[in-house]
Structure formats: structure tokens, C-alpha cells
Design a protein around this motif. Structure first.
Motif, short mmCIF file in Angstrom:
data_model
loop_
_atom_site.label_atom_id
_atom_site.label_comp_id
_atom_site.label_asym_id
_atom_site.label_seq_id
_atom_site.Cartn_x
_atom_site.Cartn_y
_atom_site.Cartn_z
N ASN A 166 -36.04 58.67 51.81
CA ASN A 166 -34.85 59.29 51.23
C ASN A 166 -34.64 60.73 51.69
OD1 ASN A 166 -34.16 56.98 49.63
ND2 ASN A 166 -35.85 57.52 48.28
N THR A 167 -35.16 61.07 52.85
CA THR A 167 -34.88 62.40 53.38
C THR A 167 -33.39 62.52 53.67
OG1 THR A 167 -35.54 61.53 55.53
CG2 THR A 167 -37.12 62.88 54.37
N PRO A 168 -32.80 63.69 53.42
CA PRO A 168 -31.35 63.86 53.59
C PRO A 168 -30.93 63.67 55.05
CG PRO A 168 -32.32 65.67 52.34
CD PRO A 168 -33.45 64.90 52.91
N PRO A 169 -29.67 63.33 55.30
CA PRO A 169 -29.19 63.12 56.67
C PRO A 169 -29.38 64.33 57.57
CG PRO A 169 -27.60 62.28 55.08
CD PRO A 169 -28.65 63.02 54.30
N PHE A 170 -29.25 65.54 57.01
CA PHE A 170 -29.37 66.73 57.86
C PHE A 170 -30.79 66.89 58.41
CE2 PHE A 170 -29.72 68.27 53.44
CZ PHE A 170 -30.96 68.90 53.45
N VAL A 171 -31.78 66.32 57.72
CA VAL A 171 -33.14 66.35 58.26
C VAL A 171 -33.24 65.44 59.48
CG1 VAL A 171 -35.56 65.82 57.78
CG2 VAL A 171 -34.15 66.91 56.03
N ASN A 172 -32.65 64.25 59.38
CA ASN A 172 -32.65 63.35 60.53
C ASN A 172 -31.90 63.97 61.71
OD1 ASN A 172 -34.00 61.51 58.95
ND2 ASN A 172 -32.17 60.36 58.39
N GLN A 173 -30.84 64.72 61.42
CA GLN A 173 -30.11 65.40 62.49
C GLN A 173 -30.99 66.44 63.17
OE1 GLN A 173 -26.46 66.23 59.90
NE2 GLN A 173 -25.55 66.02 61.92
N LEU A 174 -31.80 67.13 62.38
CA LEU A 174 -32.71 68.12 62.95
C LEU A 174 -33.72 67.45 63.88
CD1 LEU A 174 -33.77 71.04 63.04
CD2 LEU A 174 -35.21 70.50 61.07
N VAL A 175 -34.23 66.30 63.46
CA VAL A 175 -35.15 65.54 64.31
C VAL A 175 -34.47 65.19 65.63
CG1 VAL A 175 -36.44 63.39 64.53
CG2 VAL A 175 -36.45 64.62 62.36
N GLU A 176 -33.25 64.67 65.55
CA GLU A 176 -32.53 64.26 66.75
C GLU A 176 -32.25 65.45 67.67
OE1 GLU A 176 -29.06 61.89 66.38
OE2 GLU A 176 -29.88 60.65 64.79
#
Length: 730
Positions: A166-176
Motif C-alpha cells: 500500500n505504498t503511495p503512487p508517488f513512491v512508485n514514481q520515485l522508484v521509476e
């Protein structure tokens, strides 16, 4: 600019002169700009932020020269101060200092990363804004960004590990945004794989694949990344299973170790069989798989990677009925895996044993504590079949605990379990060892494994033995661990000779090893008219996963269809594309001289209730061998439909046999291939016999122990009490 209350002000004497001394230095030498930088810092550390800003701006306004060099000098002083505060755990002060560095150099990636880390540690609500700002900065760069990779790893760990799913979408964007620019991927790949694992555990297969593939972009031939892509593809079913074959073949091409080859061949078999691909390739994969397993057992390897073998062995059941040989392979593999697991966690195991030795309450002291362990407390065959026992448990005589290895998902059956067992339903995102510790802390007396070889987690926990008595029930078959004391069976589902090849003691219940109250049935969505079948046509039916289908069994079924005039065969396979099933079966039918117009291939029904309703169209159901139906057999009998089953030696080849015996129907039980065909033909031609069987099955709803969940619960409870008496000596 954001500010924060400074609760941890430091003394101005900590490696700084006093404010008064800096002010005096400036009076004596107004051109020495460093005095302004240190004076402003002293103000800042005293919480006088506005005065700090005014002091820093003074030289730029007054002297109008060397501004860029001065800014670099000021920033270096502030950075040293921030690092000192961080070293002294004064994180709030460090956060404030870094905010000012950010004002002077807003594009400093490392400073923003450090601010994000402090946002997390201090629970400051600027986290999303700072991450979005960092993403925007990097996206506008024309050159490769330079940053501290260890710092990025630390930040991502703090962002991801508390709740990987359930990590927020902006965290996934940071990974990308940042991960592709890493020069050293070794630290970040385990993080991405862990995130893929977390999504897989909660059945979010698309996100699981996404993060595994993302990790693979960093290291294209990383076996750990590849193997994380395969299971979620196979769980998605249909065309995704075929896609998984290419990944498995890539994995096997790169695999060097025997254990890797076994893992690869395991998934290759699952893909081939489920998608009804080439049987010849399936046989070759199986032969290699079994040979590798046998060699591994003979080698008595003590490799730590053996833990990956914990649940392996299920395809021995699907491909042949040979328990006297195959059970020994599984037992040997379980022994090796158990040895590695126990060597890895000796302190935990010793703690469990100390409890066993110190507490052996009698049945009069307190209720027995029974723990049930499963990934399937949800809409799943195991979740449904176990429901009746758990529902009817005597809560005065038994304390019931449920340990779910599947993370929280929206599911009506899972919600029913939560409602029924409330705070005794444990679903925390534990590691396997942590879950074993939880079971031990709850002082579970008897731990009941419901999944067997279907679950890595169950196998790991059973190998640790957190309860003094451990029992396997349902699942595929027994696990083979010596830490499991009993395997629940009855007098039919295993022959008398079976104890010769089981490490667990076979505990035979007096009537049947399963009992339920029946099934809910929906509204049918197929009809003879919709399938272009006349009212006097004889309809045979088979609804099994592709894993259970093989050319030999299908040939026998075709021989039945060929001998019964005006007969039709309806087939469907769970998780397989029905076109793939048709492509698999059609050549066999043609070779046996069966007109393809006699075959109907159906897609899977969207709900279990609809599937059962559609069963009513069948005159006869043809079972699979060497792996019989289980839930599908129960559904067939509940719907009052005659069944033809081939009885074998292994547990998986005798499920239908025991269920038919317990409803009082022997018509359709075959002990050879010839009898299987004979019964199939006879039941197709003899309408009176079919009616007689249907009547028996309808009567059995009122009389058979198979349809009495409450009575079955009492039988299981009696078994638990006897097991405990044997253990405690009471």
C-alpha cells in the motif's frame, strides 16, 4: 519555506562561538563574510530563523561581489552543521538546516533525498511534496543524475518496507525515476523483489510482475528476479500461463545449480499442464524433474538454498500413481529441507521445545488450543471445505485460532472468517519465523496445516514445529516432515499399506476425512438448446484443471463416448483457455474415432454457484486419474449426478472413491482402465441405473456423514482429544 518547532535546541558553545562573539567579529572585520555565515547558523540553531536569514543575506546586499563563491561556502557550512546534528540524533534541527540548503540549491538531489528521509523519521507531512519535487527535478535533467546510491536505498527501504503493497503512487514514481540511474543495483534489487513478493502474497499479481520486471531491467539475467515473474503469471491463468513458459525456459537456460533446475522444471510442468501444451514436452520435463529430485535426495545436500524446495513435489501426484516410490522422494526432500530450516533458527526451536516440556495441561485444566494454518481462508476450495469444521467447533471445549498466510484482500469468504473468529484470526504480515513465534506465544497445543504442498509458508512453519502436535489435513497430500505427527485420512482414501511410505502417522477417522453441509447452487447459464444437444442426447461432463488431464485418461473417456450412441462430452478447465483445451483433446478424439461434433468446450463459469447449476445438465461425470476430483466430486454428488472414477493407490487417486463410499454409491467405482470404460458405457446406456443412483444421492443428503458438517466436527474433536491424551499421558 516550511518551519518546525525546535524542541531540541543546542548550546551555542557546541563547536560554535557565541552570537555575541560573531557579532563582534563582524564589527571588527566587516569584509570577512564567513562570520555572517556562522552568525546566521548560530541564530538558526537557537531557533531564531528570521534573524538567520537576514544575517545570511547581508553580505549579498551590501558587497555585491563573489556571490556564487559565497553561496557555496555558506552551503558547505550548513551541510556540515546538518550532518553534525544528524550524527547527534538532533533530527529536527537537521531538517531545518537542510531546508535552508534547499533554498540556496533547490536542485541538490542528495539534500532532497536526505530531507525525505527526515520527513519519514519525523512524520512530517511534506513527504509527498518533496518526492514530487525531486521527481520533477530529475525529469528535467539533460544529463544522468548523480546522487548517493546508499542514501537512495535507505530512503526507499523506509518508504517501502513498512507496507510494501500500500505504498503511495508517488513512491512508485520515485522508484521509476531514480532506480534506472543506479550504477550499483545490488542494494536495490532485493528491495524491488521484496515489493514484488508483498504484492504476490495479497494476490495483486500485476503489481508483483511489474516490480519483478523492474528489478530485472537492472540486471537482465538475475535468476531471483526471473523466478518472481513466473508464479504471478501462472496465477493469472489463461494466456498469461503461456507467457510464463518463455520466462521459465529463460530461467532454465541460465540455471546452473540442481536446485535451480528443479525449481524451473516445477514451474515448467505447471505451465505445460495447466495450459494443455505439448504432452511430450510435459513428460520430458517431468522425467527431468523427478530425476533431479531423486539425485538431490541421494546427495543429502546441506545447501541453504534447499529451503526453496520446501513445497516441491506436487507434480509427482499429477503425473503418476506411484506412492511407494514418490512418497519416499518427497519424504527425503522434506528431511533435507527440515534440517536446513532448523539449523537456521536453533534458538526459536529451542524456545518452542522449552514450552512443550514445561506445559502439558490436561483436558480438565483448560480447553485445547487448536490453531489452523493456511493461505486459503478465502474463496478457495480449502477455505470452503474447512469452513464447516471451524464453524461447528465446540468453543467451550476448544479455543480456535486461525493463522492466515495470505494478506488482507477483499473477499467474502475471508470476511466471513474474520467475522466468525474476530481477534483469533491473525493475518499480520509476518515472516514465517515470526508467525511460528506467534503460534508458540499463543500456546497452541495442536497446529493443523490445511495447505500441505501448496504453500511455502505452511511448510516452513511446520518444519520449525511451533506446536507440540502438528497435523496435516486437506491440501494435496502429506508434507513428509518428521515434525508433522499425523495425517488425517479415513479407511478408504488411503490403503492399509500406505503407512509404509508415510513419515506421519495416518490418523483414520471412523467414516470420512471430510464433512460439509452441502453447497449453494445458482441459476444455470447453459441448456441443451444453447449447446445444440437434443433432449434424448446423453451428456457426459468433465470439469477439471488442466493439471489433472492427460492423454491416457482422455483416450478412455473418448472410448466411452464412441460406444454410447447419441452421446456428447462437455469439457472445461479452470485457469485454461478453452481453445487450448480443445486443441489438446481434439487430436486424441480423432485418433479414437470420435466425431468432434460430439464435443463441447465450455469457458469457466464466473462463479462457483453458476458452475454447480450448470452441472445439472450432465447425465454422467467422468473423473480424472491419477489425480481425482475432490471439491468437484463433492459438487457432482451433491447435484445427484452419477460419477465414474478410477481408483488408484495414492491419496489423490482415491478422493472420489472415499466420497462415493460414504454416500453409499458403488456404481461407477472402477479398479482398472477396463472397468472405467465399462462403467462409463453402462451408465450412459442405462437410464434406469442413472435414476437409481440419482435417487441414492438425493437420499444421502439426509443420511450420509459426508453431508453432516456438525457430526464431522465432533469426529475431528475426538481425534484431537485422543492425540493430546497420547501426547500428555493423561
Amino acid at each position: 519555506m516550511m518551519t518546525i518547532n525546535l524542541d531540541n535546541k543546542i548550546s551555542s558553545t557546541q563547536k560554535l562561538l557565541s552570537i555575541q562573539q560573531y557579532e563582534q567579529n563582524i564589527v571588527e572585520n566587516t569584509r570577512e563574510v564567513s562570520n555572517y555565515w556562522y552568525l546566521g547558523l548560530a541564530f538558526l540553531l537557537e531557533g531564531r530563523e528570521e534573524e538567520a536569514q537576514i544575517t545570511w543575506m547581508a553580505p549579498f546586499l551590501e558587497f555585491e561581489e563573489e556571490s556564487e563563491q559565497w553561496l557555496q561556502q555558506l552551503t558547505e557550512i550548513l551541510l556540515n552543521a546538518a550532518q553534525q546534528q544528524e550524527a547527534n540524533s538532533n533530527y529536527q534541527l537537521a531538517w531545518v538546516v537542510r531546508q535552508h540548503i534547499k533554498e540556496f540549491f533547490p536542485d541538490d538531489i542528495n539534500n532532497i533525498l536526505k530531507i525525505i528521509e527526515l520527513d519519514i523519521d519525523l512524520n512530517i507531512h511534506a513527504l509527498e511534496n518533496n518526492i514530487n519535487q525531486l521527481i520533477e527535478i530529475i525529469s528535467q535533467l539533460t544529463e544522468v543524475p548523480i546522487f548517493d546510491e546508499n542514501l537512495l536505498t535507505t530512503v526507499l527501504e523506509k518508504l517501502v518496507y513498512p507496507d510494501p503493497v500500500n505504498t503511495p503512487p508517488f513512491v512508485n514514481q520515485l522508484v521509476e525515476t531514480l532506480v534506472p540511474h543506479l550504477e550499483n543495483s545490488e542494494t536495490i534489487i532485493p528491495l524491488l523483489i521484496g515489493k514484488a513478493d508483498a504484492y504476490y502474497r495479497c494476490s495483486n499479481y500485476y503489481m508483483s510482475i511489474y516490480f519483478a520486471e523492474f528489478a530485472l531491467r537492472l540486471e537482465p539475467n538475475n535468476l531471483d528476479c526471473i523466478i518472481k515473474i513466473i508464479p504471478p503469471l501462472q496465477r493469472l491463468g489463461l494466456d498469461y500461463i503461456k507467457k510464463s513458459i518463455d520466462w521459465v525456459k529463460k530461467y532454465l537456460t541460465l540455471a546452473q545449480e540442481p536446485i535451480e533446475q528443479i525449481i524451473g522444471s516445477h514451474y515448467l510442468l505447471e505451465a505445460f499442464l495447466t495450459s494443455c501444451e505439448s504432452w511430450e514436452e510435459s513428460v520430458r520435463a517431468y522425467q527431468k524433474h523427478k530425476s533431479c529430485l531423486s539425485n538431490l535426495v541421494i546427495s543429502k545436500s546441506d545447501n541453504e538454498t534447499l529451503v526453496r524446495m520446501l513445497p516441491v513435489g506436487s507434480f509427482l501426484l499429477y503425473m503418476e500413481d506411484n506412492p511407494s516410490e514418490n512418497r519416499l522422494i518427497r519424504n527425503g526432500l522434506a528431511a533435507l529441507c527440515q534440517q536446513v530450516v532448523q539449523k537456521s533458527f536453533p534458538e526459536n526451536i529451542n524456545t518452542y521445545k522449552q514450552r512443550f516440556n514445561s506445559t502439558r495441561p490436561s483436558l480438565k485444566e483448560r480447553p485445547l488450543r487448536i490453531g489452523y494454518l493456511s493461505e486459503c481462508f478465502r474463496t478457495h476450495s480449502v477455505g470452503f471445505l474447512a469452513w464447516w469444521l471451524l464453524k461447528y467447533h465446540n468453543r467451550q471445549q476448544f479455543d480456535i485460532y486461525l493463522y492466515s498466510l495470505k494478506e488482507n484482500i477483499y473477499d467474502p469468504q475471508q470476511q466471513a472468517y474474520k467475522n466468525e473468529f474476530s481477534d483469533r484470526f491473525h493475518q499480520e504480515c509476518f515472516s514465517m519465523v515470526a508467525m511460528a513465534d506467534k503460534i508458540n506465544q499463543d500456546e497452541i497445543d495442536i497446529l493443523v496445516d490445511l495447505d500441505s504442498l501448496t504453500s511455502y509458508g505452511n511448510c516452513a512453519i511446520l518444519a520449525l514445529k511451533p506446536a507440540p502436535i502438528q497435523v496435516s489435513w486437506l491440501g494435496y497430500d502429506a508434507t513428509g516432515f518428521s515434525t508433522v505427527d499425523y495425517f488425517i485420512a479415513d479407511n478408504y482414501v488411503l490403503p492399509e499399506s500406505a503407512q509404509d511410505y508415510y513419515t506421519e502417522k495416518i490418523w483414520r477417522l471412523p467414516q470420512n476425512y471430510i464433512g460439509i453441509d452441502g453447497f449453494s447452487v445458482g441459476t444455470p447459464t447453459i441448456s441443451r438448446e444453447s449447446l445444440d444437444i437434443s433432449n434424448d442426447g446423453i451428456i457426459y461432463f468433465s470439469s477439471q484443471t488442466g493439471l489433472k488431464r492427460n492423454p491416457h485418461n482422455i483416450r478412455l473417456q473418448m472410448q466411452i463416448i464412441k460406444q454410447v450412441p447419441n452421446s456428447y462430452f462437455l469439457l472445461k478447465s479452470h485457469r485454461s483457455n478453452h481453445q487450448d483445451l480443445q486443441d489438446f483433446i481434439a487430436p486424441i478424439a480423432e485418433a479414437e474415432g470420435v466425431d468432434l461434433e460430439c464435443l463441447r468446450f465450455l469457458p469457466s463459469a464466473p462463479t462457483d454457484m453458476e458452475h454447480r447449476a450448470n452441472l445439472a445438465i450432465a447425465d454422467v461425470v467422468l473423473d480424472t486419474y491419477p489425480y481425482n476430483g475432490a471439491t468437484t466430486t463433492l459438487e457432482t454428488l451433491w447435484m445427484g449426478i452419477p460419477l465414474v472414477t478410477r481408483v488408484g493407490e495414492q491419496f489423490a487417486a482415491r478422493n472420489s472413491y472415499t466420497m462415493m463410499m460414504n454416500v453409499g454409491v458403488t456404481e461407477g467405482i472402477a479398479w482398472s482402465d477396463e472397468e472405467y470404460v465399462e462403467w462409463g458405457v453402462r451408465l450412459g446406456k442405462d437410464a434406469a441405473l442413472r435414476q437409481q443412483i440419482a435417487w441414492k444421492l438425493r437420499q444421502s443428503r439426509q443420511t450420509s456423514p459426508l453431508w453432516n458438517g456438525k457430526k464431522f466436527a465432533r469426529e475431528m474433536e475426538n481425534a484431537y482429544q485422543q492425540m493430546w491424551q497420547n501426547y500428555s499421558g493423561s
